[in-house]
Design a protein around this motif. Sequence first.
Motif, PDB file in Angstrom:
ATOM      1  N   VAL A  65     -61.428  58.338  41.412  1.00  0.00           N
ATOM      2  CA  VAL A  65     -62.032  59.513  42.389  1.00  0.00           C
ATOM      3  C   VAL A  65     -61.834  60.756  41.699  1.00  0.00           C
ATOM      4  O   VAL A  65     -60.854  61.005  41.646  1.00  0.00           O
ATOM      5  CB  VAL A  65     -61.415  59.276  43.713  1.00  0.00           C
ATOM      6  CG1 VAL A  65     -62.233  60.302  44.657  1.00  0.00           C
ATOM      7  CG2 VAL A  65     -61.490  57.755  44.311  1.00  0.00           C
ATOM      8  N   VAL A  66     -62.896  61.489  41.383  1.00  0.00           N
ATOM      9  CA  VAL A  66     -62.997  62.831  40.753  1.00  0.00           C
ATOM     10  C   VAL A  66     -63.511  63.620  41.739  1.00  0.00           C
ATOM     11  O   VAL A  66     -64.639  63.340  42.138  1.00  0.00           O
ATOM     12  CB  VAL A  66     -63.584  62.689  39.511  1.00  0.00           C
ATOM     13  CG1 VAL A  66     -63.587  63.991  38.937  1.00  0.00           C
ATOM     14  CG2 VAL A  66     -62.935  61.724  38.323  1.00  0.00           C
ATOM     15  N   SER A  67     -62.913  64.924  41.874  1.00  0.00           N
ATOM     16  CA  SER A  67     -63.275  65.773  42.707  1.00  0.00           C
ATOM     17  C   SER A  67     -63.495  67.155  42.428  1.00  0.00           C
ATOM     18  O   SER A  67     -62.635  67.595  41.216  1.00  0.00           O
ATOM     19  CB  SER A  67     -62.209  66.141  44.081  1.00  0.00           C
ATOM     20  OG  SER A  67     -62.109  65.165  44.759  1.00  0.00           O
ATOM     21  N   TYR A  68     -64.581  67.754  42.462  1.00  0.00           N
ATOM     22  CA  TYR A  68     -64.704  69.046  42.023  1.00  0.00           C
ATOM     23  C   TYR A  68     -65.005  69.994  43.059  1.00  0.00           C
ATOM     24  O   TYR A  68     -65.655  69.765  44.366  1.00  0.00           O
ATOM     25  CB  TYR A  68     -65.981  69.034  41.082  1.00  0.00           C
ATOM     26  CG  TYR A  68     -65.842  68.212  39.714  1.00  0.00           C
ATOM     27  CD1 TYR A  68     -66.070  66.826  40.100  1.00  0.00           C
ATOM     28  CD2 TYR A  68     -65.360  68.787  38.865  1.00  0.00           C
ATOM     29  CE1 TYR A  68     -66.069  66.140  38.888  1.00  0.00           C
ATOM     30  CE2 TYR A  68     -65.181  67.923  37.702  1.00  0.00           C
ATOM     31  CZ  TYR A  68     -65.610  66.561  37.564  1.00  0.00           C
ATOM     32  OH  TYR A  68     -65.317  65.786  36.463  1.00  0.00           O
ATOM     33  N   HIS A  69     -64.276  71.378  42.851  1.00  0.00           N
ATOM     34  CA  HIS A  69     -64.334  72.430  43.991  1.00  0.00           C
ATOM     35  C   HIS A  69     -65.179  73.431  43.612  1.00  0.00           C
ATOM     36  O   HIS A  69     -65.317  73.876  42.366  1.00  0.00           O
ATOM     37  CB  HIS A  69     -62.847  72.837  44.332  1.00  0.00           C
ATOM     38  CG  HIS A  69     -62.168  71.843  45.012  1.00  0.00           C
ATOM     39  ND1 HIS A  69     -62.354  71.395  46.550  1.00  0.00           N
ATOM     40  CD2 HIS A  69     -61.503  70.529  44.435  1.00  0.00           C
ATOM     41  CE1 HIS A  69     -61.266  70.745  46.566  1.00  0.00           C
ATOM     42  NE2 HIS A  69     -60.987  69.886  45.244  1.00  0.00           N
ATOM     43  N   LYS A  70     -65.863  74.371  44.530  1.00  0.00           N
ATOM     44  CA  LYS A  70     -66.616  75.485  44.202  1.00  0.00           C
ATOM     45  C   LYS A  70     -67.870  74.920  43.243  1.00  0.00           C
ATOM     46  O   LYS A  70     -67.860  75.799  42.177  1.00  0.00           O
ATOM     47  CB  LYS A  70     -65.753  76.592  43.505  1.00  0.00           C
ATOM     48  CG  LYS A  70     -64.624  77.004  44.437  1.00  0.00           C
ATOM     49  CD  LYS A  70     -63.673  78.125  43.735  1.00  0.00           C
ATOM     50  CE  LYS A  70     -62.841  78.417  44.766  1.00  0.00           C
ATOM     51  NZ  LYS A  70     -62.004  79.840  44.401  1.00  0.00           N
TER      52      LYS A  70
END
Length: 318
Positions: A232-237
């Motif tokens: 699971v890879v999360s990216y913000h902004k």
Amino acid sequence: MERLNDDCVCHILEYLPLVDQIKMCRLSPRFRELLCQIVWRKPRYRNVSVSDAMLKPLSKSDYIYFFELTSAAMEELYIWNVHSKAFDSYLGRHLMRPELSFYLRRDFSNLKELCIADENMNNSMVNTIAKNCRQLRCLSVSSAYVTGKHMISLTKLESLVARECSIETEYLSEILDQLSLTHLDLTANRHQVEKTILQSAGAKRLQRLGISDAQDYGFLLADQLPQLTTLVVSYHKVSPEDQLDMLETTRRRVEDSPGKFPKRLQSILCNVVDVEVALEQIAGLEKRHPRDTPKFSEILKIMYFLSNPVGSDKTTPP
């Protein structure tokens, strides 16, 4: 009651609400022994959350008494923001629940899983957990004050969920190399940890991994961690336009990757408020633009269910 055998007494005690069970427990050593050794060994009392409805009617003294008697038999414990919870006294005044340290000082010799969602969690408390929870297999914490120090003392740990923590790279290297972790979640960690994970030999046993802002959409991690089945890879902004571009790029990479990856992503989680519009844009079914309100949130999460790890006969989940 004193004339009844133990089986009959336990059967009666099981029908009582927890408040009355504690009253019976205070009446005689015999009732206390039967409650502690038989009734309170049931799954309902072994898997406890501090938000459980059965605990709400308890007074502060009964609450503390119950945990002191049952902690040694607990197998799962979930603690949520204890500083915001309170008792109502008989005069209508609010009495605060015990502080977080109260729970951690208990004898948890049989505890297998511990989840603490409290921003006051810190390294000293992790050290206390390591001393009192010798059988702990799964630990979940969420606090900026947790850096990874003392975690290698949790020698039987298999799953570590440390979202929104400050796990430092030097401690992470020790954790990966000295513990037999199969599940690691460092989503929204305050330090860049991808390089440390890639360089650690212990990371190669990971089967599940959660991480934020991975390079190349996480493909490098998937390539180099042979046992990985879920990433699971999360990216913000991330802007809405960049979200769509990243998803399309990821889809092409999956289609072009031989063997290791399925031909399509099993699941793409795009955390946006305007989900309906986002899905229509991704699928190309609609050409309308997102409405002015609500706006897209600035988070993108991609989940991969990878094909079978090396040496595994398990099938990919449907």
